[in-house]
Enzyme design. Structure first.
Site, short mmCIF file in Angstrom:
data_model
loop_
_atom_site.label_atom_id
_atom_site.label_comp_id
_atom_site.label_asym_id
_atom_site.label_seq_id
_atom_site.Cartn_x
_atom_site.Cartn_y
_atom_site.Cartn_z
N TYR A 62 38.10 42.44 -47.73
CA TYR A 62 38.60 43.70 -48.28
C TYR A 62 38.00 44.89 -47.52
O TYR A 62 38.71 45.79 -47.08
CB TYR A 62 38.24 43.76 -49.77
CG TYR A 62 38.69 45.01 -50.47
CD1 TYR A 62 40.04 45.22 -50.74
CD2 TYR A 62 37.77 45.99 -50.85
CE1 TYR A 62 40.45 46.38 -51.39
CE2 TYR A 62 38.19 47.13 -51.51
CZ TYR A 62 39.53 47.32 -51.77
OH TYR A 62 39.93 48.46 -52.40
N ALA A 63 36.67 44.86 -47.35
CA ALA A 63 35.98 45.97 -46.67
C ALA A 63 36.49 46.12 -45.24
O ALA A 63 36.68 47.25 -44.76
CB ALA A 63 34.48 45.72 -46.68
N ALA A 64 36.76 44.99 -44.58
CA ALA A 64 37.26 45.06 -43.20
C ALA A 64 38.61 45.76 -43.16
O ALA A 64 38.87 46.61 -42.29
CB ALA A 64 37.37 43.66 -42.61
N SER A 65 39.49 45.42 -44.12
CA SER A 65 40.83 46.04 -44.12
C SER A 65 40.73 47.54 -44.38
O SER A 65 41.48 48.34 -43.83
CB SER A 65 41.73 45.36 -45.15
OG SER A 65 41.29 45.65 -46.47
N LYS A 66 39.77 47.92 -45.23
CA LYS A 66 39.62 49.35 -45.57
C LYS A 66 38.93 50.11 -44.45
O LYS A 66 39.22 51.28 -44.20
CB LYS A 66 38.83 49.48 -46.89
CG LYS A 66 39.60 48.93 -48.10
CD LYS A 66 40.84 49.74 -48.34
CE LYS A 66 41.75 49.19 -49.39
NZ LYS A 66 42.97 50.00 -49.58
N SER B 249 38.34 52.77 -49.15
CA SER B 249 37.41 52.36 -50.21
C SER B 249 35.97 52.62 -49.77
O SER B 249 35.66 52.55 -48.57
CB SER B 249 37.60 50.87 -50.48
OG SER B 249 36.53 50.39 -51.25
N ASP C 295 58.07 45.72 -50.25
CA ASP C 295 56.78 45.10 -49.95
C ASP C 295 56.24 45.79 -48.70
O ASP C 295 56.84 45.70 -47.62
CB ASP C 295 57.02 43.60 -49.69
CG ASP C 295 55.72 42.86 -49.40
OD1 ASP C 295 54.72 43.50 -49.01
OD2 ASP C 295 55.70 41.63 -49.54
#
Ligand SMILES: NC(=O)c1ccc[n+]([C@@H]2O[C@H](COP(=O)([O-])OP(=O)(O)OC[C@H]3O[C@@H](n4cnc5c(N)ncnc54)[C@H](OP(=O)(O)O)[C@@H]3O)[C@@H](O)[C@H]2O)c1
Length: 434
Positions: free
Chosen positions: A196-200, A183, A104
């Site tokens: 999601y966008a923040a993590s990318k 992304s 993981d």
């Protein structure tokens, strides 16, 4: 004139003039470089490639693409049975040696284990592919338990960083390469993809900086795919999010482009290519913001980190955030871990013309603290309203990396006082209750 104000005026036109002269020779230089990279692209036959998230989608097809080119593979993901099948197929496609490691990526000890196991087995590491990731499609407005989205950051961001940490010494020895699967949403800002966008976007920031530290010994290719056919894009959640308005690129086409680009030593790849011009939309957003200048009168503004740094410095320097808001008639709620310092800031803000300024002690890294902060601010400030309220109360919230919280509440007209307070808090409360 203050230096930053001067630079704000002088720097943009100077940059445009410089670009007019520098851009044409730079483009020629870039073209020559890409021809050179194309001619001398890396041959990965016999090299060792570690791919995270290899049990499905793009990661699975990256394994096949590397296998076709004769690379030796270490495949990592949580589903062992799926990895075994991918490994079997990769061997048939031409990989001389494939190992499977169940892990993981959000667990630091797992990441150390898969890097160590790969190096112990093969004796070297040439490419690290940080591909494992999870999607998150959710409207922020209807998010009840904010902590549910912490794993998105843990897997997409930390899940890349942990493996990188343990792989860098080995990649350095081999003058290896790293692929980072970010992304296009990191640049575009699509609805319902804020987490999601923040993590990318965090990945991009991290690896842009790392590139300077580890280059030229280690090459880093940052990939920003658009929509690619995979389990992620097929999931029900995505369909509900109605994000499949455009055809998805097949995962094998995307994987081939990624391996080609990495072997050429490209710094960036957007796949499919047509997505790239869409980044210009950011510029159009800027134009839109410039045209729609907001009227702040009667609004409530929450400022986090108000005890030191920009919040306070700007206040006392009279060119500050709080002063600017106060001058425009905004009510202020100031949050920081040290209560006494923003209290002084609040007093100053009141002197400067803010109709109301309150202070709340809060640690913004704790979701519970943020919830209390917002509730306290809404209740306290709404009780303090004197005047009239009519109908509309709107709220708009944005959360970035669960560290920066901003709330703006518009009270269009004021009516009866006591109705005002209850109406105000009742309208907003449900949005923050679990
Ligand atoms: N598809 C797109 O349109 C698109 C667009 C832009 C970026 N991306 C990025 O491309 C990458 C691959 O995604 P995909 O589209 O191919 O989706 P996918 O088919 O769902 O693949 C995701 C992979 O990540 C693995 N994974 C997830 N969480 C993990 C964890 N905690 N530890 C280890 N492995 C984990 C999954 O394996 P297990 O479940 O077996 O662990 C799976 O192999 C992701 O980083 C994604 O964000 C995809």
């Amino acid at each position: 004139m203050e230096i930053n104000k001067l630079l704000n005026i002088v720097f943009p036109p100077l940059l445009i003039i410089a670009l007019v002269f520098i851009l044409p020779p730079f483009l020629v230089f870039k073209l020559l470089c890409s021809i050179q990279r194309f001619v001398y692209k890396e041959n990965v036959a016999g090299k060792v490639v570690l791919i995270t998230g290899a049990s499905s989608g793009i990661g699975e097809h990256l394994a096949y693409e590397y296998a076709r080119r004769g690379a030796r593979l270490a495949l990592v993901a949580r589903r062992t049975d799926r990895l075994q099948k991918v490994a079997e197929r990769a061997r048939q496609m031409g990989s001389p040696d494939v190992i499977v490691i169940t892990a993981d990526v959000s667990k630091v000890e797992d990441c150390k284990r898969f890097v160590d196991k790969t190096v112990n087995h093969f004796g070297q590491l040439d490419h690290l592919v940080n591909n494992a990731g999870v999607g998150a499609v959710q409207s922020f407005k209807v998010t009840n338990n904010i902590s549910d989205f912490v794993p998105v950051m843990d897997i997409n961001f930390w899940g890349s960083v942990y493996g990188t940490h343990f792989a860098v010494p080995h990649l350095r020895k081999r003058r290896g390469k790293m692929i980072v699967m970010s992304s296009a949403s990191a640049w575009l800002g699509l609805p319902k993809t804020s987490f999601y966008a923040a993590s990318k976007a965090a990945q991009i920031g991290f690896y842009e900086s790392l590139r300077i530290e580890v280059g030229p010994e280690i090459g880093i290719t940052i990939v920003t795919p658009g929509f690619v056919e995979s389990e992620m894009t097929r999931s029900n959640q995505q369909r509900k999010g109605k994000l499949q308005f455009l055809g998805n690129e097949p995962a094998d086409v995307c994987a081939k482009a990624i391996v080609e680009s990495t072997c050429r030593g490209d710094m960036y790849l957007t796949e499919p290519f047509w997505v790239r011009p869409l980044y210009l939309l950011k510029f159009l957003n800027f134009l839109k913001r410039t045209i729609n200048i907001e009227n702040l009168s009667g609004k409530v503004v929450l400022i986090t980190g108000a005890s030191s740094g920009i919040g306070e410095v700007l206040l006392w320097a009279m060119k500050h955030l709080a002063h600017e808001y106060a001058n425009r008639g905004a009510r202020l709620a100031l949050a920081a871990r040290r209560e006494h310092r923003p209290r002084a800031v609040a007093e100053k803000a009141s002197q400067l013309g803010s109709p109301d300024a309150i202070v709340v002690r809060v640690d913004v890294s704790k979701a519970e603290d943020c919830k209390q902060f917002v509730n306290k601010a809404v209740v306290k400030i709404s009780r303090g309203i004197r005047g009239k309220i009519e109908k509309s109360v709107q709220s708009e919230i944005s959360l970035k990396y669960h560290l920066h919280l901003q709330l703006s509440i518009t009270v269009d007209h004021f009516g009866n006082v006591s109705d005002a307070a209850s109406h105000f808090s009742q309208q907003l409360r449900p949005k923050f209750s679990e």
